[in-house]
Design an enzyme around this catalytic site. Structure first.
Site, PDB file in Angstrom:
ATOM      1  N   HIS A 109       0.360  -1.439  -0.175  1.00  0.00           N
ATOM      2  CA  HIS A 109      -0.004  -0.087   0.008  1.00  0.00           C
ATOM      3  C   HIS A 109       0.615   1.536  -0.295  1.00  0.00           C
ATOM      4  CE1 HIS A 109      -2.617   3.086   1.767  1.00  0.00           C
ATOM      5  NE2 HIS A 109      -3.577   2.136   1.097  1.00  0.00           N
ATOM      6  N   LYS A 133     -11.307  -0.125  10.300  1.00  0.00           N
ATOM      7  CA  LYS A 133     -11.404  -1.471   9.272  1.00  0.00           C
ATOM      8  C   LYS A 133     -11.543  -2.749  10.369  1.00  0.00           C
ATOM      9  CE  LYS A 133      -7.534  -0.508   6.048  1.00  0.00           C
ATOM     10  NZ  LYS A 133      -7.909  -0.136   4.382  1.00  0.00           N
ATOM     11  N   ASP A 145       2.545  -4.408   8.140  1.00  0.00           N
ATOM     12  CA  ASP A 145       0.894  -3.728   7.930  1.00  0.00           C
ATOM     13  C   ASP A 145       0.093  -4.297   7.610  1.00  0.00           C
ATOM     14  OD1 ASP A 145      -1.295  -2.691   7.182  1.00  0.00           O
ATOM     15  OD2 ASP A 145      -0.085  -1.913   5.049  1.00  0.00           O
ATOM     16  N   GLN A 163      -4.929  -5.474   6.617  1.00  0.00           N
ATOM     17  CA  GLN A 163      -5.744  -6.692   6.380  1.00  0.00           C
ATOM     18  C   GLN A 163      -5.704  -8.030   6.890  1.00  0.00           C
ATOM     19  OE1 GLN A 163      -8.103  -5.849   4.574  1.00  0.00           O
ATOM     20  NE2 GLN A 163      -7.671  -4.105   3.774  1.00  0.00           N
ATOM     21  N   CYS A 180      -4.576   2.230  -3.880  1.00  0.00           N
ATOM     22  CA  CYS A 180      -3.467   2.432  -3.469  1.00  0.00           C
ATOM     23  C   CYS A 180      -2.763   1.655  -3.243  1.00  0.00           C
ATOM     24  CB  CYS A 180      -3.957   3.181  -1.875  1.00  0.00           C
ATOM     25  SG  CYS A 180      -4.946   4.340  -1.366  1.00  0.00           S
TER      26      CYS A 180
END
Length: 424
Positions: free
Chosen positions: A135, A239, A213, A216, A379
């Site tokens: 991202h 999220k 990261d 997700q 992104c």
């Protein structure tokens, strides 16, 4: 209002249907009464009533600034804010509540690390290893750091066979000059799940630090930050059923303690005089100014909600949906699916292209059927360049999604495809 689908009370096959009533936004209709089919949860999740109620209750009863008042409202606000930190720490199994730094989101969390630890530890000739899959939030801060420091950013390529980062190439880029290694736990486009232990081990061979990261992964599966073995993990509250404007940085306490402040002002200080300033211990050192109190309270409520369901159940539900989603998409003629091949583990999201229909057009037309998906580069422009495409469509599912949602998507894709064939 308490979450009504308690842990273990609903089979994973029926989890989505059981939860939908708890998400007010999912009960609406759009475009001539068509029911909303929300398949854009990788961009932001919908919010359960318990989270909405928690934020509303804070504003109605406890609204005050934290850490600075002796009156009842300030005490309650402070307790609620710090309780949220405890809930996040427990949710990701942090060794200490002091390892949780509240930020505006994962983007700010990565920028915080780059601007503090990075400025302190990355110099001329040093290297940062990331990938084409990232991202933009996990690319641009490192590029800016490298420009300022005279360092170099190395990019691991995409592996067409695995539908994710080329792990062998990633590991080959790591060398004694590498100071930071950063990668996604789960790709927001490919749905690829990183072999975290392997990548962390490669970084440790040269003494590099690691940032993951986890935007997700934290909302979708059990995540134990201690077991991941990284130095930093970032995630966004919006999220994971929480409000926008809140996220967190988890950092190993010994690393956080050695980092300089990110921003300066109130809250982050120990003592201030005309002769100089000393700074608070983490996490306060990195939370300058009045924080996002209501949003933190909402994030704490989201952690409670997800914990009540059991993240193992959420993961199992989404695993079944991921298989169903990819199987159904594979039946559409002219559709190219990106990410891991059939039979490989993947998250419950899918990016794809449809022959003869631009991704933006596809998203626009399925929206008329009430189906909300995302189109564009998500992104991830370097990834789309590597894939040889300018844009893709993406359907992303969550704990409230169902097989019927997938069926509605497929039906709408087929009808859009037929319309474009007639127009050509």
């Amino acid at each position: 209002m308490a979450a009504t689908a308690a842990r273990g009370s609903v089979s994973t096959a029926h989890l989505g249907a059981a939860l939908r009533s708890q998400f007010p936004a999912l009960r609406q209709t759009v475009y001539d009464g068509k029911p909303l089919v929300y398949l854009d949860s990788a961009a932001t999740s919908q919010k359960p009533q318990v989270v909405i109620d928690a934020v509303t209750n804070y504003y109605e009863h406890d609204n005050a600034n934290v850490h600075r008042g002796a009156h009842a409202l300030s005490i309650r606000a402070t307790n609620a804010y710090e309780a949220a930190r405890d809930k996040v720490a427990a949710f990701v199994n942090a060794a200490s509540r002091r390892e949780i730094v509240f930020t505006r989101g994962a983007t700010e969390a990565i920028n915080l690390v780059a601007a503090t630890w990075g400025v302190q530890n990355v110099g001329a000739g040093d290297e940062i290893v990331i990938s084409e899959v990232e991202h933009h939030a996990n690319i641009v801060p490192w590029q800016l750091l490298a420009q300022r420091a005279g360092a170099v950013v190395r990019y691991a390529r995409v592996d067409g066979a695995t539908g994710g980062i080329d792990v062998a190439h990633f590991k080959s880029l790591i060398n004694p000059r590498t100071k930071m290694v950063a990668f996604p736990h789960v790709s927001n486009v490919l749905g690829w799940i990183a072999p975290v232990a392997e990548l962390v081990a490669a970084a440790r061979t040269v003494g590099a630090h690691v940032l993951i990261d986890a935007c997700q992964s934290v909302p979708h599966m059990p995540v134990d930050v201690q077991a991941l073995g990284a130095d930093f993990v970032v995630a966004s509250g919006h999220k994971m059923c929480g409000p926008t404007g809140i996220g967190f940085l988890w950092g190993r306490l010994d690393v956080l303690e050695g980092m300089p402040p990110y921003q300066s002002g109130g809250e982050m200080i120990d003592q201030v005089s005309i002769h100089g300033t000393t700074f608070a211990e983490p996490p306060g050192r990195f939370e300058a100014g009045t924080p996002a109190i209501a949003q933190a309270v909402g994030l704490g409520a989201a952690c409670d909600f997800l914990t009540s369901l059991g993240m193992e159940s959420v993961e199992a539900h989404e695993h079944e949906l991921a298989i169903y989603l990819t199987e159904r998409l594979a039946t559409v003629e002219g559709l190219t699916l990106y990410g891991p091949p059939a039979g490989s583990p993947r998250a419950a999201l899918a990016a794809f292209s449809l022959q003869g229909v631009h991704a933006n057009d596809l998203a626009t037309f399925v929206d008329q059927d009430g189906v909300a998906i995302r189109a564009g580069h998500h992104c991830t422009q370097p990834l789309h360049t590597a894939l040889g495409i300018g844009a893709s469509a993406r359907a992303s599912l969550y704990l409230y999604s169902t097989r019927e949602d997938v069926d509605a998507l497929i039906e709408s894709i087929r009808s859009t495809q037929e319309l474009f064939k007639q127009l050509s």
